[in-house]
Design an enzyme around this catalytic site. Structure first.
Site, short mmCIF file in Angstrom:
data_model
loop_
_atom_site.label_atom_id
_atom_site.label_comp_id
_atom_site.label_asym_id
_atom_site.label_seq_id
_atom_site.Cartn_x
_atom_site.Cartn_y
_atom_site.Cartn_z
N ALA A 11 53.21 36.33 33.74
CA ALA A 11 54.50 35.62 33.69
C ALA A 11 54.63 34.56 34.77
CB ALA A 11 55.64 36.62 33.82
N ARG A 16 50.24 27.26 43.23
CA ARG A 16 49.13 26.60 43.92
C ARG A 16 48.21 25.82 42.97
NH1 ARG A 16 47.17 31.70 47.19
NH2 ARG A 16 48.51 32.70 45.67
N ASN A 229 43.94 31.32 41.91
CA ASN A 229 45.22 30.83 42.40
C ASN A 229 45.26 29.32 42.56
OD1 ASN A 229 46.61 33.42 42.80
ND2 ASN A 229 44.94 33.77 44.23
C1 UD1 Z 1 48.28 40.63 43.42
C2 UD1 Z 1 48.33 41.99 44.15
C3 UD1 Z 1 47.27 42.00 45.24
C4 UD1 Z 1 45.91 41.73 44.62
C5 UD1 Z 1 45.91 40.44 43.80
C6 UD1 Z 1 44.64 40.30 43.01
C7 UD1 Z 1 50.62 42.82 44.16
C8 UD1 Z 1 51.87 42.96 44.93
N1 UD1 Z 1 49.61 42.19 44.75
O1 UD1 Z 1 48.62 39.67 44.39
O2 UD1 Z 1 47.25 43.26 45.91
O3 UD1 Z 1 44.92 41.66 45.64
O4 UD1 Z 1 47.00 40.44 42.85
O5 UD1 Z 1 44.58 39.05 42.41
O6 UD1 Z 1 50.55 43.29 43.04
N2 UD1 Z 1 52.95 38.19 37.76
C9 UD1 Z 1 53.94 38.36 36.82
N3 UD1 Z 1 55.22 38.49 37.24
C10 UD1 Z 1 55.58 38.48 38.54
C11 UD1 Z 1 54.56 38.30 39.49
C12 UD1 Z 1 53.25 38.16 39.06
O7 UD1 Z 1 53.66 38.39 35.62
O8 UD1 Z 1 56.75 38.62 38.81
C13 UD1 Z 1 51.56 38.02 37.29
C14 UD1 Z 1 51.01 36.65 37.62
O9 UD1 Z 1 51.24 35.77 36.55
C15 UD1 Z 1 49.54 36.92 37.81
C16 UD1 Z 1 49.49 38.37 38.27
O10 UD1 Z 1 50.75 38.94 37.95
O11 UD1 Z 1 48.81 36.79 36.62
C17 UD1 Z 1 49.24 38.47 39.78
O12 UD1 Z 1 50.30 37.81 40.43
P1 UD1 Z 1 50.09 36.99 41.77
O13 UD1 Z 1 51.39 36.45 42.18
O14 UD1 Z 1 48.96 36.05 41.62
O15 UD1 Z 1 49.70 38.19 42.75
P2 UD1 Z 1 48.90 38.09 44.09
O16 UD1 Z 1 49.79 37.60 45.15
O17 UD1 Z 1 47.63 37.41 43.86
CA CA Z 2 46.72 36.24 42.18
#
Ligand code: UD1
Ligand code: CA
Length: 476
Positions: A11, A16, A229
């Site tokens: 979502a 970045r 990212n």
């Molecule tokens: C997340 C993990 C981190 C891990 C990393 C691996 C958490 C809190 N952290 O961090 O421990 O090392 O992934 O890549 O889980 N997304 C949603 N809705 C949201 C937030 C995110 O659908 O509200 C989805 C994003 O689109 C993405 C994935 O979840 O595909 C990961 O989200 P991202 O914000 O990239 O997490 P990281 O900060 O990388």
């Molecule tokens: Ca990520």
């Protein structure tokens, strides 16, 4: 596998990336990033896939459809824990185990998903988590272990102190959960942390509080945990997918002269004993038979090439079919819906569009064949053009079997040339030609003897020729 569903978190916007397109919809080796994640889940045997979508969801829907997936909408991105909660609401009642995957981590392998499921089952843990030891763990959540090797907590980079940041074991964001545990745990997450988000990773503490645990599975291939990212990371992931693709093709019997300098997209298939030269791009839904030779500089998109086809250098083609043993190039151009017959030859600077070229026919030099049906064993001379467009509509040219088209012929469509007919070089054909006939349309040749010697002797002198003495008949 029955009773297992996957939730793919997709979502987020991916700030970045600096893009209008959502991060997971960016292409990696010709397919959206999230497509690779879904494919791994499906290849692991998981039937039901729930995609959690939000930002730019329309751009992700084609991937959902490609897998017959379900959609859960997360209107605002409150974190991975909130996203998983949204996804869980769409999971069917029959699923007892849930695999959660990050939509931005396309390098995950099917076998790893199966191993993650097995690790949880074997230990009876609430969850298993895929981890990886990275040389540079920056940006990832760190795995803090208990003395017994289970996970004590996962700490996000932004919440980590200096010693925790030194931990090289990171969270991939891929988990297998006991569904009942997930249902109990998700509503209990809080957003008291550096990012004011609901972290899926906080379920580790939840498991411990319930007297249960989370077991880590270290990936043998640290690349697998990589999330994308930024555009740099997208390029790195694409490079890894490309290496895997080319290695798999080599293992199946395809020769790459220079694997480092060849681009082959995810869904391309290539038969045994084919040879691919450097600087070739094979993209989209391209299917290549056995014993095919593709020389340097060729670009092949969405094409089907039969066994034994030979593409000479710098041939460019899209959405076309080339039947077995045909030879194309160098510098041939097939535009959509060209269908080149068995053993046909299409040579340099020949463009073919929406045309069927029969078995054994040849168009070897400098021609345009558009909207045509060309029979078998036809010879299309150099410089032949189908004049298919009158400024308003496209018209058909039909050349029967065995037709010989002399060089520099204009075929003004709609026009039909019957089988076995011969067209004299330099003709402009505006009317149908009956079978076996000769058609010729050009001014008759005239000779003026000694005209150059009499009128332009300076040309002969310039060329170092002596000027012949010309006996003039009569006055001039
Ligand atoms: C997340 C993990 C981190 C891990 C990393 C691996 C958490 C809190 N952290 O961090 O421990 O090392 O992934 O890549 O889980 N997304 C949603 N809705 C949201 C937030 C995110 O659908 O509200 C989805 C994003 O689109 C993405 C994935 O979840 O595909 C990961 O989200 P991202 O914000 O990239 O997490 P990281 O900060 O990388
Ligand atoms: Ca990520």
């Amino acid at each position: 596998m029955k009773g297992i569903s996957a939730i793919i978190l997709a979502a987020g916007q991916g700030k970045r990336m600096k893009s209008a397109l959502p991060k997971v919809a960016h292409l990696s080796l010709g397919k959206p990033v999230v497509w690779h994640v879904a494919r791994a889940a499906r290849a692991a045997g998981i039937r039901e896939i729930v995609f959690v979508l939000g930002y730019g969801r329309d751009k992700v829907l084609p991937t959902v459809e490609a897998f017959g997936g379900k959609v859960a909408i997360q209107e605002s991105q409150f974190g991975t824990g909130d996203a998983a909660r949204c996804g869980l609401a769409e999971v069917s009642a029959g699923a007892k185990e849930i695999v959660v995957l990050c939509g931005d981590a396309p390098l995950i392998r099917p076998a790893t998903i199966r191993a993650l499921l097995a690790a949880r089952r074997r230990t009876g843990a609430a969850a298993s988590v895929l981890t990886g030891a990275l040389d540079d763990p920056a940006g990832y959540g760190r795995i803090v272990r208990n003395p017994d090797g289970t996970v004590a907590k996962i700490v996000e980079e932004k919440d980590a102190n200096a010693p925790t940041r030194k931990i090289r074991e990171v969270n991939s964001g891929t988990y297998a959960f006991d569904r009942a545990f997930l249902e109990r745990g998700l509503p209990r997450l809080s957003d008291v942390n550096a990012q004011r988000e609901y972290y899926l990773t906080d379920l580790v503490q939840e498991a411990l509080a319930q007297g249960n645990r989370v077991v880590p599975l270290i990936s043998g291939d640290p690349d697998e945990v990589r999330g994308i990212n930024s555009r740099r990371e997208l390029a790195e992931a694409t490079y890894i997918l490309l290496r895997r693709k080319i290695e798999a093709l080599m293992d199946s019997g395809v020769t790459f002269i220079d694997p480092e300098r060849t681009y082959v997209e995810t869904e391309v298939t290539i038969g045994q004993d084919s040879v691919i030269e450097p600087a070739v791009m094979l993209t989209g839904n391209t299917r290549i038979g056995r014993g095919v030779r593709i020389q340097t500089g060729c670009i092949v998109e969405d094409c089907t090439l039969g066994d034994g086809v030979h593409l000479k250098p710098y041939s460019v083609m899209a959405a076309s079919r080339v039947r077995k043993n045909a030879i194309l190039g160098p510098f041939s151009h097939l535009r959509p819906l060209a269908d080149i017959g068995e053993g046909a030859h299409i040579g340099n600077f020949v463009e073919v569009k929406k045309s069927r070229i029969g078995k054994g026919s040849k168009a070897n030099h400098l021609a345009y064949i558009g909207d045509a049906v060309v029979g078998r064993k036809v010879n299309v001379g150099a410089g032949t053009i189908t004049c298919n467009y009158d400024g308003i509509a496209k018209h058909l040219t039909v050349l029967g079997d065995g037709v010989f088209v002399g060089s520099d012929t204009m075929l003004v469509a709609p026009v039909t040339v019957g089988k076995g007919a011969l067209i004299g070089a330099g003709s402009t054909i505006t009317q149908n030609v009956p079978a076996y006939a000769l058609a010729i349309s050009r001014a008759e040749q005239k000779i003026s003897e000694y005209w150059v010697a009499r009128r332009k002797p300076e040309l002969l002198k310039k060329a170092g020729l002596s000027v012949p003495t010309v006996k003039t008949k009569g006055g001039k």
